[in-house]
Enzyme design. Structure first.
Site, PDB file in Angstrom:
ATOM      1  N   ASP A 121     -10.268   3.668 -29.112  1.00 52.46           N
ATOM      2  CA  ASP A 121     -10.724   4.557 -28.045  1.00 52.46           C
ATOM      3  C   ASP A 121     -12.194   4.377 -27.723  1.00 52.46           C
ATOM      4  OD1 ASP A 121      -8.198   5.558 -28.215  1.00 52.46           O
ATOM      5  OD2 ASP A 121      -8.836   7.643 -28.062  1.00 52.46           O
TER       6      ASP A 121
ATOM      7  N   ARG B 179      -4.171  -9.243 -21.056  1.00 51.93           N
ATOM      8  CA  ARG B 179      -5.313  -8.992 -21.931  1.00 51.93           C
ATOM      9  C   ARG B 179      -5.062  -7.847 -22.904  1.00 51.93           C
ATOM     10  NH1 ARG B 179      -8.345  -4.883 -20.552  1.00 51.93           N
ATOM     11  NH2 ARG B 179     -10.257  -5.605 -21.539  1.00 51.93           N
TER      12      ARG B 179
ATOM     13  N   GLU C 154       4.219 -10.473   8.135  1.00 50.33           N
ATOM     14  CA  GLU C 154       4.047  -9.049   8.470  1.00 50.33           C
ATOM     15  C   GLU C 154       4.766  -8.148   7.468  1.00 50.33           C
ATOM     16  OE1 GLU C 154       1.938  -7.896  10.979  1.00 50.33           O
ATOM     17  OE2 GLU C 154       1.460 -10.030  10.783  1.00 50.33           O
TER      18      GLU C 154
ATOM     19  N   PRO D 277       0.804  -1.233   0.000  1.00 49.64           N
ATOM     20  CA  PRO D 277       0.000   0.000   0.000  1.00 49.64           C
ATOM     21  C   PRO D 277       0.833   1.279   0.000  1.00 49.64           C
ATOM     22  CG  PRO D 277      -0.787  -1.568   1.658  1.00 49.64           C
ATOM     23  CD  PRO D 277       0.538  -2.062   1.176  1.00 49.64           C
TER      24      PRO D 277
HETATM   25  C1  9WO Z   1       2.032  -3.848   3.908  1.00 49.55           C
HETATM   26  C2  9WO Z   1       1.847  -2.542   4.315  1.00 49.55           C
HETATM   27  C3  9WO Z   1       0.797  -1.873   4.961  1.00 49.55           C
HETATM   28  C4  9WO Z   1       0.914  -0.509   5.199  1.00 49.55           C
HETATM   29  C5  9WO Z   1       2.051   0.174   4.792  1.00 49.55           C
HETATM   30  C6  9WO Z   1       3.086  -0.515   4.150  1.00 49.55           C
HETATM   31  C7  9WO Z   1       2.969  -1.847   3.913  1.00 49.55           C
HETATM   32  N1  9WO Z   1       3.819  -2.718   3.312  1.00 49.55           N
HETATM   33  C8  9WO Z   1       3.264  -3.897   3.322  1.00 49.55           C
HETATM   34  C9  9WO Z   1       3.903  -5.039   2.737  1.00 49.55           C
HETATM   35  O1  9WO Z   1       4.921  -4.973   2.089  1.00 49.55           O
HETATM   36  N2  9WO Z   1       3.273  -6.202   2.964  1.00 49.55           N
HETATM   37  C10 9WO Z   1       3.717  -7.468   2.454  1.00 49.55           C
HETATM   38  C11 9WO Z   1       2.794  -7.853   1.327  1.00 49.55           C
HETATM   39  C12 9WO Z   1       3.601  -8.515   3.521  1.00 49.55           C
HETATM   40  C13 9WO Z   1       2.193  -8.589   4.078  1.00 49.55           C
HETATM   41  C14 9WO Z   1       1.215  -8.806   2.954  1.00 49.55           C
HETATM   42  N3  9WO Z   1       1.444  -7.921   1.863  1.00 49.55           N
HETATM   43  C15 9WO Z   1       0.518  -7.088   1.384  1.00 49.55           C
HETATM   44  C16 9WO Z   1       0.517  -6.385   0.187  1.00 49.55           C
HETATM   45  N4  9WO Z   1      -0.633  -6.841   1.996  1.00 49.55           N
HETATM   46  N5  9WO Z   1      -1.337  -5.980   1.268  1.00 49.55           N
HETATM   47  C17 9WO Z   1      -0.674  -5.698   0.156  1.00 49.55           C
HETATM   48  C18 9WO Z   1      -1.169  -4.827  -0.858  1.00 49.55           C
HETATM   49  C19 9WO Z   1      -0.461  -4.654  -2.023  1.00 49.55           C
HETATM   50  C20 9WO Z   1      -0.970  -3.789  -2.986  1.00 49.55           C
HETATM   51  N6  9WO Z   1      -2.123  -3.147  -2.810  1.00 49.55           N
HETATM   52  C21 9WO Z   1      -2.824  -3.325  -1.679  1.00 49.55           C
HETATM   53  C22 9WO Z   1      -2.358  -4.154  -0.684  1.00 49.55           C
END
Ligand code: 9WO
Length: 248
Positions: free
Chosen positions: A169, A154, A116, A89
């Site tokens: 478009d 896709r 985590e 995120p």
């Molecule tokens: C999670 C996270 C949350 C708040 C701010 C920074 C952060 N980094 C991560 C992260 O790198 N998490 C890893 C991947 C390990 C835990 C699960 N992960 C993850 C990726 N959870 N959610 C995402 C994600 C990726 C893209 N868009 C939305 C959520």
């Protein structure tokens, strides 16, 4: 193009690669996806890929070393300097214009975090870019990686059944910045609701105008931000404005 995916759960990718329309791009290797499991590069009897966080707290953190060995293995197979992408995120939000750039590039190394998170020193040393799907937390980066791969697949020539319709478009809900129009199929009446008569009329000019109107009105109601952007980009005509000005 080649995408290397670093994931503790490579089996999650099988349905993406073997089912549905995107599969054609993967099976033909137009989009060549290679899966690498950092566990294969972990040491010791237990082949650990995670450990407890320094400073305490819940959960586990992905070890830097197996990830670095996995990355070195991938780099040795690739002749390019593909960027390492982490899904989190923190990153920039993925949108259609970014997908278009990825779909005409030579690929990337997609890193899927679990637990985590990943030891920050690996991120600082090796991650070039972070990509977000939105402000929410998942249990891993695999679903965002699959979202990117599906969106890229896709857009490959010949992958959509209505060949290349996405490139025109007027057929693309995102290229001209408006939402897609509603779709209807048989029967003509379902559950007391009729299909809009114009769609049954056979008047292609009227049908195209109706679809354009629906897209304009839908976008004005649900995504006024997209309509403003389309206006700024000169994608809304005088005739479009007349439709939008009608009282509803
Ligand atoms: C999670 C996270 C949350 C708040 C701010 C920074 C952060 N980094 C991560 C992260 O790198 N998490 C890893 C991947 C390990 C835990 C699960 N992960 C993850 C990726 N959870 N959610 C995402 C994600 C990726 C893209 N868009 C939305 C959520």
């Amino acid at each position: 193009m080649r995408f290397d995916v670093v994931t503790l759960f490579p089996e999650l990718f099988s349905p993406l690669l073997t089912v549905g329309i995107a599969r054609r791009a993967f099976e033909s290797r137009q989009v060549d996806v290679r899966l690498t499991n950092p566990r294969d590069f972990a040491s010791g009897h237990y082949r650990r890929v995670d450990d407890r966080p320094f400073g305490g707290g819940p959960g586990m953190v992905m070890l830097a070393q197996p990830l670095e060995l996995a990355l070195a293995h991938i780099r040795a197979q690739r002749s390019d300097a593909a960027p390492v992408v982490l899904f989190s995120p923190i990153g920039r939000r993925l949108d259609h214009s970014a997908v278009q750039r990825w779909s005409s590039g030579s690929g990337a190394i997609l890193l899927c975090g679990r637990y985590e998170g990943i030891d920050q020193r690996f991120i600082d040393s090796h991650v070039d870019e972070q990509i977000s799907l939105g402000d929410f937390v998942l249990s891993g980066g695999e679903i965002p990686a699959m979202a990117l791969l599906d969106a890229v697949a896709r857009l490959q020539p010949g992958v959509l059944s209505d060949s290349d319709s996405h490139q025109m478009d007027s057929f693309n809900p995102t290229l001209d910045g408006l939402l897609d129009c509603p779709h209807y199929t048989r029967p003509e009446e379902w559950s007391g609701q009729r299909v809009p008569e114009v769609l049954l009329s056979g008047h292609h000019g009227q049908i195209e105008r109706w679809r354009r109107d629906q897209r304009l009105l839908l976008t004005a109601r649900h995504r006024p931000d997209l309509l403003e952007a389309a206006r700024r980009d000169g994608r809304i005509s005088r005739q479009d404005e007349t439709v939008l000005a009608l009282p509803r």
